[in-house]
Design a protein around this motif. Structure first.
Motif, PDB file in Angstrom:
ATOM      1  N   LEU A 166       4.075  -2.584  -2.603  1.00  0.00           N
ATOM      2  CA  LEU A 166       3.432  -1.499  -1.587  1.00  0.00           C
ATOM      3  C   LEU A 166       2.146  -1.262  -2.210  1.00  0.00           C
ATOM      4  O   LEU A 166       2.260  -0.398  -3.212  1.00  0.00           O
ATOM      5  CB  LEU A 166       4.446  -0.723  -1.162  1.00  0.00           C
ATOM      6  CG  LEU A 166       3.982   0.341   0.125  1.00  0.00           C
ATOM      7  CD1 LEU A 166       3.436  -0.572   1.231  1.00  0.00           C
ATOM      8  CD2 LEU A 166       4.802   1.166   0.443  1.00  0.00           C
ATOM      9  N   ASN A 167       1.141  -1.675  -1.502  1.00  0.00           N
ATOM     10  CA  ASN A 167      -0.193  -1.248  -1.867  1.00  0.00           C
ATOM     11  C   ASN A 167      -1.359  -1.275  -0.762  1.00  0.00           C
ATOM     12  O   ASN A 167      -0.972  -1.891   0.089  1.00  0.00           O
ATOM     13  CB  ASN A 167      -0.794  -1.858  -3.330  1.00  0.00           C
ATOM     14  CG  ASN A 167      -0.805  -3.160  -3.178  1.00  0.00           C
ATOM     15  OD1 ASN A 167      -1.374  -3.727  -2.447  1.00  0.00           O
ATOM     16  ND2 ASN A 167      -0.415  -3.861  -4.245  1.00  0.00           N
ATOM     17  N   GLN A 220       0.669  -6.517   5.625  1.00  0.00           N
ATOM     18  CA  GLN A 220       1.784  -7.661   5.624  1.00  0.00           C
ATOM     19  C   GLN A 220       2.989  -6.947   5.545  1.00  0.00           C
ATOM     20  O   GLN A 220       3.810  -7.470   6.190  1.00  0.00           O
ATOM     21  CB  GLN A 220       1.460  -8.390   4.275  1.00  0.00           C
ATOM     22  CG  GLN A 220       2.498  -9.801   4.358  1.00  0.00           C
ATOM     23  CD  GLN A 220       1.773 -10.645   3.472  1.00  0.00           C
ATOM     24  OE1 GLN A 220       1.097 -10.446   2.340  1.00  0.00           O
ATOM     25  NE2 GLN A 220       2.511 -11.727   3.242  1.00  0.00           N
ATOM     26  N   ILE A 221       3.129  -5.843   4.922  1.00  0.00           N
ATOM     27  CA  ILE A 221       4.383  -5.052   4.901  1.00  0.00           C
ATOM     28  C   ILE A 221       4.693  -4.570   6.363  1.00  0.00           C
ATOM     29  O   ILE A 221       5.818  -4.690   6.614  1.00  0.00           O
ATOM     30  CB  ILE A 221       4.182  -3.935   3.988  1.00  0.00           C
ATOM     31  CG1 ILE A 221       4.002  -4.333   2.431  1.00  0.00           C
ATOM     32  CG2 ILE A 221       5.510  -2.968   3.936  1.00  0.00           C
ATOM     33  CD1 ILE A 221       5.392  -4.644   1.588  1.00  0.00           C
ATOM     34  N   GLY A 257      -3.456   1.386   6.955  1.00  0.00           N
ATOM     35  CA  GLY A 257      -3.332   1.844   5.768  1.00  0.00           C
ATOM     36  C   GLY A 257      -2.333   1.974   4.935  1.00  0.00           C
ATOM     37  O   GLY A 257      -1.014   1.581   5.430  1.00  0.00           O
ATOM     38  N   LEU A 258      -2.216   2.312   3.582  1.00  0.00           N
ATOM     39  CA  LEU A 258      -1.086   2.355   2.776  1.00  0.00           C
ATOM     40  C   LEU A 258       0.022   3.393   3.325  1.00  0.00           C
ATOM     41  O   LEU A 258       1.054   3.310   3.182  1.00  0.00           O
ATOM     42  CB  LEU A 258      -1.351   2.800   1.444  1.00  0.00           C
ATOM     43  CG  LEU A 258      -0.419   3.040   0.248  1.00  0.00           C
ATOM     44  CD1 LEU A 258       0.508   1.580   0.195  1.00  0.00           C
ATOM     45  CD2 LEU A 258      -0.967   3.217  -0.954  1.00  0.00           C
ATOM     46  N   GLU A 259      -0.468   4.469   3.881  1.00  0.00           N
ATOM     47  CA  GLU A 259       0.255   5.492   4.210  1.00  0.00           C
ATOM     48  C   GLU A 259       1.191   5.353   5.383  1.00  0.00           C
ATOM     49  O   GLU A 259       2.406   5.532   5.301  1.00  0.00           O
ATOM     50  CB  GLU A 259      -0.779   6.878   4.662  1.00  0.00           C
ATOM     51  CG  GLU A 259       0.290   8.186   4.977  1.00  0.00           C
ATOM     52  CD  GLU A 259      -0.668   9.277   5.638  1.00  0.00           C
ATOM     53  OE1 GLU A 259      -0.290  10.222   6.186  1.00  0.00           O
ATOM     54  OE2 GLU A 259      -1.822   9.587   4.812  1.00  0.00           O
ATOM     55  N   VAL A 309       6.608   2.955   7.377  1.00  0.00           N
ATOM     56  CA  VAL A 309       7.355   1.999   8.174  1.00  0.00           C
ATOM     57  C   VAL A 309       8.457   1.545   7.350  1.00  0.00           C
ATOM     58  O   VAL A 309       9.541   1.087   7.638  1.00  0.00           O
ATOM     59  CB  VAL A 309       6.352   0.782   8.698  1.00  0.00           C
ATOM     60  CG1 VAL A 309       7.023  -0.523   8.987  1.00  0.00           C
ATOM     61  CG2 VAL A 309       5.318   1.365   9.654  1.00  0.00           C
ATOM     62  N   LYS A 310       8.041   1.209   6.155  1.00  0.00           N
ATOM     63  CA  LYS A 310       8.994   0.664   5.200  1.00  0.00           C
ATOM     64  C   LYS A 310      10.195   1.637   4.663  1.00  0.00           C
ATOM     65  O   LYS A 310      11.200   1.402   4.927  1.00  0.00           O
ATOM     66  CB  LYS A 310       8.183   0.364   3.659  1.00  0.00           C
ATOM     67  CG  LYS A 310       9.191  -0.428   2.703  1.00  0.00           C
ATOM     68  CD  LYS A 310       8.294  -0.844   1.563  1.00  0.00           C
ATOM     69  CE  LYS A 310       9.256  -1.833   0.709  1.00  0.00           C
ATOM     70  NZ  LYS A 310       8.806  -2.304  -0.566  1.00  0.00           N
TER      71      LYS A 310
END
Length: 139
Positions: free
Chosen positions: A43-44, A50-51, A115-117, A122-123
């Protein structure tokens, strides 16, 4: 959000013969997708989009597996998500997944960026509901 019954009435979901084989295939696909994501997608910022897409697809595949087991075929992602209400998920969980559906649609078809946040949220959400969703899909 419309109810599952409304989607049935509108013909966006059809009643059909229960399909255990399709359900098993969808569950297996969701499990493999999640394992691959965890193993190969750190995760980045570069993997955030994609995540988000992968998490959405895991959730959708498990819901579609349950629909198949219950004798339904959906022709609409919103209908698939509305079925969560019938399965005992909270309103907040259903709303979160519906918003995820909208965002994923924007990513897939309009080149939207997340974005990452958001990807972390979501993950984390997937990790929170995965066991329950997989159990429901498997029952």
């Amino acid at each position: 959000m419309r109810t599952f019954a409304e989607f049935l009435k509108q013909g966006l979901v059809k009643k059909k013969t229960k399909d255990e084989s399709r359900a098993k295939s969808l569950i297996k696909g969701a499990e493999e997708r999640k394992k691959i994501m965890e193993k190969y997608l750190p995760l980045n910022e570069e993997t955030a989009v994609q995540i988000v897409e992968e998490c959405y697809d895991v959730i959708r595949e498990l819901l579609e597996a349950k629909l198949s087991k219950d004798g339904y075929k959906s022709y609409n992602h919103e209908a698939v998500i509305s079925y969560m209400t019938n399965l005992g998920f909270s309103r907040d969980e259903v709303v979160f997944v519906d918003k995820l559906r909208e965002i994923r649609h924007g990513i897939k078809y309009y080149g939207k960026y997340v974005g990452l946040e958001y990807a972390e949220k979501v993950k984390d959400f997937l990790n929170k509901i995965y066991s329950k969703l997989k159990k429901i899909a498997s029952d």
